[in-house]
Design an enzyme around this catalytic site. Structure first.
Site, PDB file in Angstrom:
ATOM      1  N   TYR A  60       0.834  -1.191   0.000  1.00  0.00           N
ATOM      2  CA  TYR A  60       0.000   0.000   0.000  1.00  0.00           C
ATOM      3  C   TYR A  60       0.879   1.255   0.000  1.00  0.00           C
ATOM      4  CZ  TYR A  60      -3.851  -3.123   1.384  1.00  0.00           C
ATOM      5  OH  TYR A  60      -4.787  -4.131   1.432  1.00  0.00           O
ATOM      6  N   SER A 158      -5.487 -14.094   1.376  1.00  0.00           N
ATOM      7  CA  SER A 158      -6.404 -13.119   0.788  1.00  0.00           C
ATOM      8  C   SER A 158      -6.716 -13.511  -0.646  1.00  0.00           C
ATOM      9  CB  SER A 158      -5.791 -11.713   0.816  1.00  0.00           C
ATOM     10  OG  SER A 158      -6.652 -10.773   0.198  1.00  0.00           O
ATOM     11  N   GLN A 183      -9.039 -13.125   3.421  1.00  0.00           N
ATOM     12  CA  GLN A 183      -9.478 -11.734   3.242  1.00  0.00           C
ATOM     13  C   GLN A 183      -9.968 -11.547   1.798  1.00  0.00           C
ATOM     14  OE1 GLN A 183      -7.480  -7.348   3.263  1.00  0.00           O
ATOM     15  NE2 GLN A 183      -7.116  -8.547   5.104  1.00  0.00           N
ATOM     16  N   TRP A 211     -13.014  -7.220   2.690  1.00  0.00           N
ATOM     17  CA  TRP A 211     -12.697  -5.852   2.283  1.00  0.00           C
ATOM     18  C   TRP A 211     -13.754  -5.361   1.291  1.00  0.00           C
ATOM     19  CZ3 TRP A 211     -11.196  -4.808  -2.865  1.00  0.00           C
ATOM     20  CH2 TRP A 211     -10.760  -5.894  -3.632  1.00  0.00           C
ATOM     21  N   SER A 212     -13.847  -4.054   1.186  1.00  0.00           N
ATOM     22  CA  SER A 212     -14.805  -3.389   0.315  1.00  0.00           C
ATOM     23  C   SER A 212     -16.257  -3.748   0.623  1.00  0.00           C
ATOM     24  CB  SER A 212     -14.492  -3.671  -1.157  1.00  0.00           C
ATOM     25  OG  SER A 212     -15.165  -2.762  -1.994  1.00  0.00           O
ATOM     26  N   PRO A 213     -16.670  -3.694   1.889  1.00  0.00           N
ATOM     27  CA  PRO A 213     -18.063  -4.025   2.214  1.00  0.00           C
ATOM     28  C   PRO A 213     -19.068  -3.023   1.651  1.00  0.00           C
ATOM     29  CG  PRO A 213     -16.966  -3.106   4.132  1.00  0.00           C
ATOM     30  CD  PRO A 213     -15.895  -3.350   3.102  1.00  0.00           C
ATOM     31  N   ALA A 215     -18.560  -1.708  -1.387  1.00  0.00           N
ATOM     32  CA  ALA A 215     -18.299  -1.751  -2.835  1.00  0.00           C
ATOM     33  C   ALA A 215     -17.638  -0.474  -3.332  1.00  0.00           C
ATOM     34  CB  ALA A 215     -19.594  -2.028  -3.604  1.00  0.00           C
ATOM     35  N   LYS A 222     -24.004   7.490  -3.093  1.00  0.00           N
ATOM     36  CA  LYS A 222     -23.585   8.814  -3.577  1.00  0.00           C
ATOM     37  C   LYS A 222     -23.371   8.854  -5.084  1.00  0.00           C
ATOM     38  CE  LYS A 222     -18.653   8.134  -2.482  1.00  0.00           C
ATOM     39  NZ  LYS A 222     -17.564   8.604  -1.606  1.00  0.00           N
ATOM     40  N   GLN A 297     -16.229   9.718   8.891  1.00  0.00           N
ATOM     41  CA  GLN A 297     -16.614   8.499   8.181  1.00  0.00           C
ATOM     42  C   GLN A 297     -16.427   7.267   9.066  1.00  0.00           C
ATOM     43  OE1 GLN A 297     -13.959   9.064   4.825  1.00  0.00           O
ATOM     44  NE2 GLN A 297     -15.675   9.418   3.443  1.00  0.00           N
TER      45      GLN A 297
END
Length: 340
Positions: A60, A158, A183, A211-213, A215, A222, A297
């Site tokens: 990352y 993952s 993951q 991850w990305s719950p 999306a 939004k 957030q």
């Protein structure tokens, strides 16, 4: 937000570390999209919200995310937080030894991660993808040595398929270490783990850390059909965010997502909270990873862990989305070759 730590098992037979149901992840938000001061504020907000688990990876922001997270947690009691990181993708100059799950790369990568994170060990060390070019036996032996040397408490994977998880779990067991987690990407819109990965994981006592719950932000509502993405949103980020979200940015998907709004309103929750609560309702999901560019957030999303969705609500969600969610288990894949 429930602040009492619960066992990793989430209905499975595994015995392992504890964690908060909401996990703070810094994939695209530390060392790249957000300035360090804002990133540090987000970590403090996570701690204030009762989040004790933090997920990162060496790749990352090409190692910068680990450095920022280490700085943010340096004054915290180490035993009170759980730190997860990952290895596989290229870091550094990207030479032939700078990627994959070879013994050399794993043993060198854990040292770099520990130094950047400012800790003697991580709670969970994860194979970021499956490596088709390295024998699985070599990979699992290296992970076992990392655990035996006290540099990680547990190991995870993952985006591995059910067959890969089964093979890795068997080798880990034979080596006397615990492979406790997978993951994967998982959300109302991306359900590819449900058919094969989840049943296999339940059988083996492995939990999902998803991850990305929401999306990539699409499930916040939004992004509206027929409209340009909001300025500053992930869909406008050319550093990587736009690439990941584009599969969801079509009018058919966005129209279906808007049908979730009355459901969230009826529960007096945000659409993001509804999406996170939905993944946590799966009894094989131990935690949901959320990111943030602003502290508020985190505070909002953390409240999702206390939200229970009954059968009627889950049925209404399925009806609203119809055939939109991706369910093909073949989409659970790692790259067939290493990316250098």
């Amino acid at each position: 937000m429930r602040t009492r730590l619960e066992p990793w098992t989430s209905g499975t037979s595994a015995t392992a570390a504890s964690r908060s149901a909401i996990i703070y992840g810094n994939w695209l938000t530390h060392g790249s999209q957000v300035e360090n001061d804002a990133a540090l504020s987000c970590v403090r907000a996570a701690l204030d919200a009762g989040i004790t688990t933090f997920d990162t990876a060496d790749v990352y922001a090409n190692t910068k995310a680990e450095t920022v997270l280490g700085e943010a947690l340096k004054d915290e009691r180490r035993a009170s937080v759980e730190i997860f990181t990952k290895v596989y993708w290229p870091t550094g100059p990207g030479g032939p030894n700078d990627t994959g799950l070879s013994r050399k790369h794993i043993l060198e990568s854990i040292e770099g991660s520990l130094q950047r994170l400012g800790t003697d060990y991580v709670d969970l060390y994860q194979a970021h993808r499956y490596d088709y070019e390295t024998p699985l036996e070599e990979t699992m032996q290296a992970f076992a040595d990392v655990v035996r040397h006290g540099k990680a408490l547990y190991i995870g994977v993952s985006e591995w398929t059910a067959e890969q998880i089964r093979a890795g779990h068997e080798l880990a067991r034979d080596l006397g270490v615990q492979l406790i987690s997978n993951q994967p990407q998982y959300s109302m819109l991306w359900r590819v783990i449900e058919d094969q990965v989840v049943p296999t994981s339940r059988e083996l006592g492995v939990s999902q850390i998803v991850w990305s719950p929401i999306a990539q932000g699409v499930l916040t509502g939004k992004y509206e059909p027929g409209a340009e993405p909001p300025p500053g949103s992930r869909a406008t980020d050319e550093k990587g965010g736009a690439d990941m979200i584009k599969r969801f940015l079509n009018d058919e998907v966005l129209t279906a997502v808007q049908r979730l709004r009355p459901i969230a309103d009826g529960l007096d929750v945000t659409m993001a909270q509804l999406a996170i609560a939905w993944v946590l309702a799966n009894d094989n999901v131990a935690g949901a990873i959320v990111g943030a560019s602003r502290p508020e957030q985190i505070e909002s999303n953390a409240r999702a862990s206390g939200l229970t969705l009954d059968d009627e609500v889950r049925g209404a969600i399925d009806e609203a989305l119809g055939a939109i969610p991706e369910t093909d288990p073949a989409e659970t894949t790692s790259p067939s070759t290493r990316v250098v």
